[in-house]
Design an enzyme around this catalytic site. Structure first.
Site, PDB file in Angstrom:
ATOM      1  NE  ARG A   1     109.209 -29.350  46.882  1.00 22.63           N
ATOM      2  CZ  ARG A   1     109.206 -29.964  45.695  1.00 22.63           C
ATOM      3  NH1 ARG A   1     108.630 -31.149  45.575  1.00 22.63           N
ATOM      4  NH2 ARG A   1     109.763 -29.397  44.649  1.00 22.63           N
ATOM      5  CB  CYS A   2     104.879 -30.018  53.699  1.00 26.28           C
ATOM      6  SG  CYS A   2     103.571 -30.554  54.808  1.00 26.28           S
TER       7      CYS A   2
ATOM      8  CB  ILE B   1     108.017 -43.044  56.445  1.00 24.83           C
ATOM      9  CG1 ILE B   1     109.423 -43.516  56.062  1.00 24.83           C
ATOM     10  CG2 ILE B   1     108.043 -42.304  57.776  1.00 24.83           C
ATOM     11  CD1 ILE B   1     110.110 -44.371  57.084  1.00 24.83           C
TER      12      ILE B   1
ATOM     13  CB  THR C   1     112.755 -38.400  50.342  1.00 25.10           C
ATOM     14  OG1 THR C   1     111.582 -38.065  49.599  1.00 25.10           O
ATOM     15  CG2 THR C   1     112.496 -38.184  51.825  1.00 25.10           C
TER      16      THR C   1
ATOM     17  CD  GLN D   1     106.362 -38.769  54.702  1.00 23.93           C
ATOM     18  OE1 GLN D   1     106.267 -39.847  55.242  1.00 23.93           O
ATOM     19  NE2 GLN D   1     106.306 -38.642  53.396  1.00 23.93           N
TER      20      GLN D   1
ATOM     21  CG  HIS E   1      48.457 -27.232  78.345  1.00 20.26           C
ATOM     22  ND1 HIS E   1      48.445 -28.324  79.195  1.00 20.26           N
ATOM     23  CD2 HIS E   1      48.710 -26.143  79.143  1.00 20.26           C
ATOM     24  CE1 HIS E   1      48.717 -27.933  80.428  1.00 20.26           C
ATOM     25  NE2 HIS E   1      48.865 -26.612  80.432  1.00 20.26           N
TER      26      HIS E   1
ATOM     27  CG  HIS F   1      44.675 -23.377  77.975  1.00 19.73           C
ATOM     28  ND1 HIS F   1      44.263 -22.987  79.231  1.00 19.73           N
ATOM     29  CD2 HIS F   1      46.037 -23.120  77.934  1.00 19.73           C
ATOM     30  CE1 HIS F   1      45.301 -22.544  79.927  1.00 19.73           C
ATOM     31  NE2 HIS F   1      46.386 -22.599  79.165  1.00 19.73           N
TER      32      HIS F   1
ATOM     33  CG  ASP G   1      48.762 -20.639  82.289  1.00 21.27           C
ATOM     34  OD1 ASP G   1      48.112 -21.122  81.334  1.00 21.27           O
ATOM     35  OD2 ASP G   1      49.820 -21.157  82.704  1.00 21.27           O
TER      36      ASP G   1
ATOM     37  CD  GLN H   1      41.431 -29.217  90.734  1.00 23.56           C
ATOM     38  OE1 GLN H   1      42.586 -29.470  90.373  1.00 23.56           O
ATOM     39  NE2 GLN H   1      40.837 -28.067  90.472  1.00 23.56           N
TER      40      GLN H   1
END
Length: 893
Positions: A399-400, A443, A477, A496, A635, A639, A784, A836
């Protein structure tokens, strides 16, 4: 006369042997030697002379004489004649075959033999031997001290003649085979080697291999019995291995220690023993003898099985019983030692190979598991189910259980339960009501609290075990292997494993489980991240949807422009075809708020016509682009229009230089090249740790502008390129990407330098795609920077806008503790004219001159730049004359 039994505290392990000594009065005294484990007691009894039959008591006499050489010498000197001694010496030089018996020795006509000479022993000998026989029958053969009824029926037989007995546990009686091997000869060493090699190379477990090795070695040295003791998992005890037992393959554990039985001593000291019975009785290294079940022992070999790393894996016991044709010789002992050493070495090598094979198998399992886990990483319950199923298969558990931590309530909870049948398929079932208990209980709680693995072989004997789960589920168990599930250094749960099938969880299981949980931790962490990403993605989609709604043109805007998308020819400004036209001119001349979109539509129709382009999509695309430019000083939408008009000018004045797809891509790229510009440069995005810098490693803003372009072109009602073929559409989008990225001034220098080199070396070729790409990039840079090629009045006002944006960025950088560059520092405004001049000489003029060389009709751009350079040089000179304390240019003017 009293029985000798009363003179020994350990009657079960006492034997009587004759001791012949001369008395002080010249008479013979016959004395019995009482041998015990701890002492040698001597008692003297007077008896009359009788005849002693050799066959019944030879081994007892022989054992005594072997341990009392003085008595043997006295006996021989007294009873043997010179002729007999001479014959014995002659015979001593001739080796005796293993099949030679003492009866054959006495058949020599020229000698009376030891058997006949023993008839001349004093009369006490017979009575002493009979006393020994009576002692054994009364105290051992009939259940005396330390014996049991089961012992007498365990396979040992009494000769009825007082033959000495040693009590020994044994596993198997060595089966004699008919043929050559039944004549006392050893199994062929080469054959044994082949057998052991085959067994060790098989897939059997270590205990099975050791047992087979013990069986064949026993056959080689003609042992009557053999036993194999194997070391337990903890390495502190050995167990008798019995593969034929149905309940378990081993018996109760025997602690590895000294001062106990022989096998425990050998396991502890790792020394080899080759003993006779009288040596065992007198040896205080193992006071408890050799074991507990009766078998007549004549000689015994006990050797440890040790791997090359000096680790003990077992103990081999070989026994020859009374009545065997020979005892174990030194040669037998060497054979056993040799083959155990070889077998240990081969076993170690095989063990390493199997370990590698196990690792390979584990890797295959983990690879398969990881594939399954990460395929279901988006679904938590499906992921947990795969983890549980894979862990069960990996560790062969019945089992898990998987518990997650609820830190808010300090509880462990499970909502997936393993309801698999022992022989059926694995069945993991989700439950509406989960099981919950305190994080400090059980546990699993201990594992979560301390973050360390626990391996428990008997759960109900462990005080940490929480029986409530068994009570609720009805499960029992037995053994538990529990491992924490970690995430970012924090324990988020525990997985587990319960009740390993066929045994307890081993160290190998622990190692495999540790590796497996690493994959589980990674999968769970990835799942958590994926869940967060999905939430973030959902939020992004919601935000994007809201953004699209608010960033798209409104229906009112569309209704106005779609009513008359194209201006009347007579209304088109004549200067639109000139490089001197600006957006400000159009705004001043027309009161129409949509004049610039309509002028864009006019230029688009002039360049590409209307065939294949939906006017509704063109109108919506243009208006949406306008709406996605922010209101920053420079911008902005104006522009973008000026840059687009400049490209219109270049294309119109350079017929045949670019093909239709190139022109279409560059024209659209100019309108979109600064979409969503924030008024700050790329360096600022990185310094301020803007999220855009995380998205793009280079050309941060340009990459963002292109992605904005793609989003707009992909929106419903904005697909102006939908009429293109798939191939042409891909080409145009690639051209648009390259064109927008080219507006990053940091890339301009490399592009211009490479292009200038091609021109200088007369290597430039319009037919080379890479050369054409460089020209397109240069044209985008020129457009640009077009403000520097506009008339002086527009250039001067535009520079004020540019530096206003620069100084705003510099102010923000100062607040962030970043020192701005000179041109962005408001406190250095007096340096503007000189900046400039340097900008035009160092960047602009080389660009436009090279473009004019390649596209001669763009020379007017260079002419305007030269005029503007003169003005800036004049202002720079004036500023130098008045000093920095005054300003020839103030942005507040």
């Amino acid at each position: 006369m009293s029985s000798p039994a009363k003179h020994s505290s350990n009657a079960r392990r006492t034997i009587l042997l004759p001791d012949i000594k001369s008395g002080s009065n010249g008479h013979r005294k016959q004395r019995a030697v009482v041998l015990t484990t701890t002492s040698l007691e001597r008692r003297t009894y007077n008896r009359s002379s009788n005849v002693v039959e050799f066959d019944k008591n030879f081994h007892i006499v022989k054992s005594y004489l072997a341990n009392n050489p003085d008595a043997f010498e006295e006996l021989v000197l007294e009873l043997a004649s010179p002729q007999q001694l001479e014959n014995w010496l002659k015979r001593k030089g001739k080796p005796l075959s293993k099949s030679t018996t003492y009866d054959k020795l006495s058949s020599n006509d020229n000698e009376t033999g030891l058997k006949n000479n023993l008839k001349r022993l004093p009369s006490a000998a017979e009575n002493l031997l009979h006393n020994n026989e009576s002692y054994y029958n009364n105290n051992v053969g009939k259940g005396g001290s330390g014996s049991s009824s089961s012992s007498s029926s365990s396979g040992s037989t009494s000769t009825g003649t007082g033959t000495s007995r040693i009590i020994a546990k044994y596993d198997q009686v060595n089966e004699k085979k008919d043929g050559s091997n039944n004549k006392g000869s050893h199994l062929n060493n080469f054959q044994l080697m082949k057998i052991l090699n085959r067994n060790i190379s098989s897939d059997a477990d270590q205990r099975t291999i050791l047992y087979d090795m013990a069986k064949h070695i026993a056959a080689t040295v003609s042992a009557d019995h053999y036993s194999l003791y194997t070391v337990n998992e903890s390495g502190n005890a050995i167990c008798l291995y019995q593969p034929d037992r149905k309940d378990n393959a081993t018996t109760a554990s025997i602690p590895i220690e000294t001062g106990s039985i022989m096998v425990a001593y050998v396991a502890k000291t790792k020394t080899s023993l080759n003993l006779r019975p009288e040596q065992i009785l007198l040896d205080d290294r193992f006071p408890k003898g050799i074991s507990y079940e009766a078998v007549s022992v004549d000689s015994i070999i006990c050797q440890p099985i040790v791997l090359p790393d000096n680790s003990l894996v077992g103990v081999l016991v070989l026994i020859k019983t009374v009545g065997s044709k020979s005892r174990f010789s030194n040669n037998d002992e060497e054979i056993v030692t040799t083959f155990l050493q070889w077998g240990s070495l081969a076993l170690c090598s095989t063990k390493m190979m199997k370990a590698v094979d196990r690792q390979r198998q584990l890797q295959n399992v983990l690879f398969s598991v990881s594939q399954s886990i990460f395929n279901e990483v988006t679904k938590r319950n499906a992921l947990l189910e795969i983890i549980m199923v894979s862990a069960k298969k990996l560790l062969n558990a019945d089992r898990c259980a998987l518990f997650l931590v609820d830190y808010e309530n300090q509880e462990l909870y499970a909502d997936l339960f393993d309801e698999s049948e022992p022989s059926g398929d694995i069945k993991i079932v989700p439950k509406e009501k989960d099981i919950r208990f305190s994080v400090k209980k059980g546990i699993a709680g201990h594992v979560v609290t301390h973050g360390k693995m626990i391996n428990v072989s008997d759960a109900y004997k462990d005080p940490r075990f929480n029986r409530d789960i068994d009570i609720k589920t009805g499960y029992t168990t037995r053994s538990i292997l529990c491992m924490p599930i970690m995430n970012k250094g924090r324990c988020i749960g525990a997985i587990q494993m319960l009740n390993k099938i066929n045994g307890d969880f081993t160290k190998e299981d622990e190692d495999a489980f540790k590796i497996f949980t690493v994959y589980c931790n990674l999968a769970l962490h990835t799942s958590e991240i994926y869940v967060q990403l999905r939430k973030s993605e959902s939020k992004r989609k919601v935000a994007l949807d809201s953004y699209f709604y608010h960033s798209s043109c409104t229906n009112e805007e569309m209704e106005d422009i779609i009513a008359s998308p194209y201006m009347q020819v007579e209304s088109i400004p004549i200067r639109l075809e000139s490089i001197n036209f600006t957006a400000d001119d159009a705004s001043a001349e027309f009161s129409d708020p949509n004049v610039l979109p309509r002028l864009f539509l006019h230029m688009f129709r002039e360049l590409f016509g209307t065939n294949g382009f939906d006017v509704f999509d063109l109108c919506r695309f243009t208006l949406t682009c306008r709406k996605n430019y922010r209101r920053v000083p420079y911008h902005n939408w104006y522009h973008a229009f000026n840059v687009t008009q400049s490209m219109y000018y270049i294309i119109k004045n350079s017929p045949g230089a670019f093909d239709r797809l190139e022109c279409l891509a560059m024209f659209i790229a100019c309108l979109c090249h600064d979409l969503d510009h924030r008024g700050t440069n790329n360096a600022f995005q990185v310094k301020s740790e803007n999220p855009l810098a995380d998205l793009y490693s280079t050309s941060v803003l340009e990459q963002h502008h292109f992605n904005m372009t793609v989003m707009i072109l992909q929106r419903d009602g904005h697909t102006i390129l939908s009429s293109l073929s798939k191939e042409d559409h891909e080409i145009v989008m690639n051209y648009i990407h390259d064109a927008i990225i080219a507006t990053d001034l940091a890339l301009y220098f490399g592009n211009r330098s490479a292009l200038q080199k091609l021109v200088d070396n007369e290597e430039f070729d319009w037919n080379v795609p890479r050369h054409r790409s460089r020209v397109r990039g240069l044209a985008m840079t020129a457009c640009d920077l077009i403000a520097v090629a506009k008339p002086w009045e527009y250039q001067f006002e535009t520079v004020k806008q540019i530096f206003a944006e620069f100084y705003d960025q510099g102010d923000v950088e100062k607040r962030l503790g970043i020192t701005p560059v000179a041109m962005m520092d408001r406190d250095r405004e007096a340096e503007l004219p000189a900046n400039q001049v340097g900008f035009i000489n160092g960047i602009c003029l080389p660009c436009y001159k090279l473009l004019a060389y390649l596209l001669p009709n763009t020379q007017p751009m260079v002419d305007n730049i030269m005029i503007n350079l003169q003005h800036w040089q004049q202002l720079s000179d004036e500023q130098e004359q008045i000093g920095k304390e005054s300003k020839v240019i103030s942005l507040s003017d």
